[in-house]
Design a protein around this motif. Structure first.
Motif, PDB file in Angstrom:
ATOM      1  N   GLN A  25     -17.545   6.202  -3.710  1.00  0.00           N
ATOM      2  CA  GLN A  25     -16.615   5.304  -4.395  1.00  0.00           C
ATOM      3  C   GLN A  25     -16.772   5.430  -5.906  1.00  0.00           C
ATOM      4  O   GLN A  25     -17.820   5.807  -6.409  1.00  0.00           O
ATOM      5  CB  GLN A  25     -16.867   3.841  -3.983  1.00  0.00           C
ATOM      6  CG  GLN A  25     -16.904   3.596  -2.491  1.00  0.00           C
ATOM      7  CD  GLN A  25     -18.328   3.542  -1.965  1.00  0.00           C
ATOM      8  OE1 GLN A  25     -19.194   4.302  -2.375  1.00  0.00           O
ATOM      9  NE2 GLN A  25     -18.578   2.616  -1.059  1.00  0.00           N
ATOM     10  N   GLN A  74     -13.930   3.469   1.452  1.00  0.00           N
ATOM     11  CA  GLN A  74     -13.472   4.316   0.350  1.00  0.00           C
ATOM     12  C   GLN A  74     -12.588   3.590  -0.666  1.00  0.00           C
ATOM     13  O   GLN A  74     -11.501   4.039  -1.018  1.00  0.00           O
ATOM     14  CB  GLN A  74     -12.754   5.528   0.913  1.00  0.00           C
ATOM     15  CG  GLN A  74     -13.632   6.394   1.792  1.00  0.00           C
ATOM     16  CD  GLN A  74     -14.927   6.796   1.108  1.00  0.00           C
ATOM     17  OE1 GLN A  74     -14.911   7.326   0.006  1.00  0.00           O
ATOM     18  NE2 GLN A  74     -16.046   6.530   1.745  1.00  0.00           N
ATOM     19  N   LEU A  75     -13.066   2.464  -1.130  1.00  0.00           N
ATOM     20  CA  LEU A  75     -12.461   1.721  -2.237  1.00  0.00           C
ATOM     21  C   LEU A  75     -13.586   1.241  -3.143  1.00  0.00           C
ATOM     22  O   LEU A  75     -14.598   0.737  -2.630  1.00  0.00           O
ATOM     23  CB  LEU A  75     -11.675   0.513  -1.717  1.00  0.00           C
ATOM     24  CG  LEU A  75     -10.441   0.798  -0.848  1.00  0.00           C
ATOM     25  CD1 LEU A  75      -9.921  -0.484  -0.244  1.00  0.00           C
ATOM     26  CD2 LEU A  75      -9.349   1.486  -1.667  1.00  0.00           C
ATOM     27  N   ASN A 121      -6.626   5.044  -3.155  1.00  0.00           N
ATOM     28  CA  ASN A 121      -6.932   5.558  -1.820  1.00  0.00           C
ATOM     29  C   ASN A 121      -6.119   4.857  -0.733  1.00  0.00           C
ATOM     30  O   ASN A 121      -5.946   5.401   0.360  1.00  0.00           O
ATOM     31  CB  ASN A 121      -8.427   5.412  -1.520  1.00  0.00           C
ATOM     32  CG  ASN A 121      -9.239   6.537  -2.126  1.00  0.00           C
ATOM     33  OD1 ASN A 121      -8.688   7.474  -2.700  1.00  0.00           O
ATOM     34  ND2 ASN A 121     -10.552   6.451  -2.016  1.00  0.00           N
ATOM     35  N   LEU A 122      -5.631   3.656  -1.022  1.00  0.00           N
ATOM     36  CA  LEU A 122      -4.824   2.938  -0.034  1.00  0.00           C
ATOM     37  C   LEU A 122      -3.551   3.705   0.320  1.00  0.00           C
ATOM     38  O   LEU A 122      -2.961   3.478   1.370  1.00  0.00           O
ATOM     39  CB  LEU A 122      -4.481   1.537  -0.538  1.00  0.00           C
ATOM     40  CG  LEU A 122      -5.644   0.537  -0.567  1.00  0.00           C
ATOM     41  CD1 LEU A 122      -5.257  -0.723  -1.318  1.00  0.00           C
ATOM     42  CD2 LEU A 122      -6.094   0.190   0.859  1.00  0.00           C
ATOM     43  N   ASP A 128     -10.857   8.184   8.480  1.00  0.00           N
ATOM     44  CA  ASP A 128     -11.680   6.975   8.432  1.00  0.00           C
ATOM     45  C   ASP A 128     -12.130   6.813   6.983  1.00  0.00           C
ATOM     46  O   ASP A 128     -12.987   7.543   6.498  1.00  0.00           O
ATOM     47  CB  ASP A 128     -12.884   7.106   9.356  1.00  0.00           C
ATOM     48  CG  ASP A 128     -13.799   5.889   9.294  1.00  0.00           C
ATOM     49  OD1 ASP A 128     -13.542   4.975   8.487  1.00  0.00           O
ATOM     50  OD2 ASP A 128     -14.800   5.844  10.039  1.00  0.00           O
ATOM     51  N   ALA A 129     -11.528   5.860   6.299  1.00  0.00           N
ATOM     52  CA  ALA A 129     -11.841   5.594   4.888  1.00  0.00           C
ATOM     53  C   ALA A 129     -12.365   4.173   4.745  1.00  0.00           C
ATOM     54  O   ALA A 129     -12.078   3.487   3.763  1.00  0.00           O
ATOM     55  CB  ALA A 129     -10.597   5.804   4.034  1.00  0.00           C
ATOM     56  N   ALA A 130     -13.150   3.729   5.722  1.00  0.00           N
ATOM     57  CA  ALA A 130     -13.572   2.326   5.804  1.00  0.00           C
ATOM     58  C   ALA A 130     -14.114   1.790   4.484  1.00  0.00           C
ATOM     59  O   ALA A 130     -13.783   0.676   4.076  1.00  0.00           O
ATOM     60  CB  ALA A 130     -14.603   2.155   6.912  1.00  0.00           C
ATOM     61  N   THR A 151       0.803  -1.220   0.000  1.00  0.00           N
ATOM     62  CA  THR A 151       0.000   0.000   0.000  1.00  0.00           C
ATOM     63  C   THR A 151       0.839   1.274   0.000  1.00  0.00           C
ATOM     64  O   THR A 151       0.297   2.374   0.170  1.00  0.00           O
ATOM     65  CB  THR A 151      -0.943   0.023   1.229  1.00  0.00           C
ATOM     66  OG1 THR A 151      -0.150   0.042   2.429  1.00  0.00           O
ATOM     67  CG2 THR A 151      -1.850  -1.191   1.239  1.00  0.00           C
ATOM     68  N   PHE A 197      -9.190   1.375   6.808  1.00  0.00           N
ATOM     69  CA  PHE A 197     -10.055   0.745   5.814  1.00  0.00           C
ATOM     70  C   PHE A 197     -10.700  -0.508   6.397  1.00  0.00           C
ATOM     71  O   PHE A 197     -10.120  -1.188   7.248  1.00  0.00           O
ATOM     72  CB  PHE A 197      -9.250   0.355   4.570  1.00  0.00           C
ATOM     73  CG  PHE A 197      -8.615   1.517   3.861  1.00  0.00           C
ATOM     74  CD1 PHE A 197      -9.284   2.183   2.853  1.00  0.00           C
ATOM     75  CD2 PHE A 197      -7.347   1.954   4.220  1.00  0.00           C
ATOM     76  CE1 PHE A 197      -8.702   3.267   2.207  1.00  0.00           C
ATOM     77  CE2 PHE A 197      -6.757   3.033   3.585  1.00  0.00           C
ATOM     78  CZ  PHE A 197      -7.435   3.693   2.580  1.00  0.00           C
ATOM     79  N   SER A 198     -11.874  -0.819   5.901  1.00  0.00           N
ATOM     80  CA  SER A 198     -12.502  -2.102   6.234  1.00  0.00           C
ATOM     81  C   SER A 198     -11.852  -3.210   5.417  1.00  0.00           C
ATOM     82  O   SER A 198     -11.610  -3.043   4.222  1.00  0.00           O
ATOM     83  CB  SER A 198     -14.001  -2.061   5.940  1.00  0.00           C
ATOM     84  OG  SER A 198     -14.558  -3.356   6.080  1.00  0.00           O
ATOM     85  N   ALA A 247     -12.752  -2.183  10.942  1.00  0.00           N
ATOM     86  CA  ALA A 247     -12.371  -0.776  10.860  1.00  0.00           C
ATOM     87  C   ALA A 247     -12.707  -0.026  12.144  1.00  0.00           C
ATOM     88  O   ALA A 247     -11.959   0.857  12.568  1.00  0.00           O
ATOM     89  CB  ALA A 247     -13.059  -0.116   9.658  1.00  0.00           C
TER      90      ALA A 247
END
Length: 370
Positions: free
Chosen positions: A302, A186-187, A192-193, A182-184, A60, A206-207, A71
């Motif tokens: 997303q 956001q993919l 974004n990683l 908090d980008a749980a 990442t 991330f989740s 997350a």
């Protein structure tokens, strides 16, 4: 062997989103295989977390990475690290934060149910701005010697009245305050990683069980080495606030396999396939009484499309009635509602190709289109 069928639990077609309430996403074979293999041996959990974290950081493009028990657990553990650092005495006292940096700044318009994960560490949330607007001076004036960190939720639905992330990072860096994103969900995009941390955020969360398609009970924290090191003090197998947020060796290896897979996907091809699914839905449901629209982006911003099916008054069911009958019919199909509840939204992200004709046929039958 136990099964959903033997238990009398209905299986569902997921045309709504990667919701925890229905199990997140489906794990690919390589993820399942990695978990099965991990379950065949004992390992030192701390060593595994070290080595898996190193590999995840490499994948990442981050200084360091950490696997958490979802997350929300990542939010709690990162907060603990910002409050108590790697001080073992302070870690043992949590959630008693007396005498520590125990304030977390957050936009008022970004308050949501997930911030309970932050509050459980024993901190006070300091809100800035209002539901319509926030000014940089409000963030500046909220910072003091008790400020542990600034939390920023990167969901599109929580962006109204919020300072741009770039501004938050600039102010946070000026005062030496960690900024946590908090980008749980956001993919995609895959970038974004590493995008948030390359912007200067201290960490992003991330989740593991959403678009990454890892185990549902995993989360991924990426960011600065010192903060990730401090996080390790506050989580299992240590006896600290995160001890109950245990991550098993199987889940660690499953998430690593999921991230390996996700990074090497042909993301342009995946996006094209999602577009094709939406186009098929539009073409198949083109009928008097229905308006089928391509909706972009995804539910929290997303980069993928969805199909919004708007019903007019000539239809025999309202959108809510259609949604309920799809969900409780056979097979059960979970869809969303448009914000005005005049239509349903079909999300292609978790659909398998053979499920789309089933959805179309059920909708045609329920709306008397056959």
């Amino acid at each position: 062997m136990p099964s959903y069928k033997n238990l009398g639990v209905r299986t569902l077609i997921n045309a709504v989103d990667t919701y925890t309430i229905i199990g997140g996403s489906l794990m690919p074979e390589e993820v399942i295989h990695a978990m099965v293999e991990a379950g065949k041996s004992f390992v030192n959990i701390e060593e595994l977390q070290d080595k898996a974290g190193q590999r995840l950081a490499q994948l990442t493009r981050n200084e360091s990475a950490l696997i958490t028990n979802g997350a929300a657990a990542g939010m709690a553990i990162v907060t603990a690290a910002c409050v108590a650092g790697d001080d073992l005495a302070k870690a043992e006292r949590l959630p008693d934060t007396l005498g520590m940096k125990n304030e977390v700044i957050m936009h008022r318009s970004q308050r949501n149910g997930y911030d309970h994960a932050i509050r459980q560490v024993g901190v006070k949330l300091v809100e800035i701005g209002n539901v319509d607007v926030t000014y940089p001076w409000q963030l500046e004036s909220a910072i003091n010697d008790r400020t542990a960190c600034i939390f920023y939720f990167d969901a599109a639905t929580l962006k109204k009245g919020v300072l741009p992330l770039e501004t938050v990072i600039e102010i946070g860096q000026k005062h030496g305050i960690p900024v946590i994103v908090d980008a749980a969900a956001q993919l995609p995009p895959v970038e974004n990683l590493w995008r948030f941390t390359e912007m200067g955020a201290t960490a992003a969360i991330f989740s593991g069980g959403k678009t990454l398609r890892g185990p549902q009970c995993t989360g991924l924290v990426v960011g600065k080495r010192d903060l990730i090191h401090a996080c390790r003090i506050h989580m299992s197998p240590r006896h600290s606030i995160g001890r109950s947020m245990k991550v098993g060796k199987e889940e660690m290896m499953g998430l690593l396999a999921a991230v390996e897979r996700y990074i090497r996907l042909d993301h342009a091809k995946v996006t094209h396939e999602l577009e094709q699914r939406v186009q098929l839905i539009q073409k198949s449901l083109n009928n008097p009484g229905l308006t089928v629209q391509r909706v972009f982006p995804g539910p929290v911003g997303q980069h993928y499309p969805r199909a919004a099916v708007i019903l007019d008054s000539s239809m025999p069911l309202s959108a809510l009635e259609l949604k309920n009958q799809l969900e409780w019919g056979e097979p059960g199909i979970m869809v969303g509602l448009t914000p005005d509840e005049q239509g349903i939204i079909i999300n292609p992200l978790n659909l398998q190709d053979h499920e789309i004709p089933l959805i179309i046929d059920r909708m045609k039958a329920l709306l008397s289109m056959e």
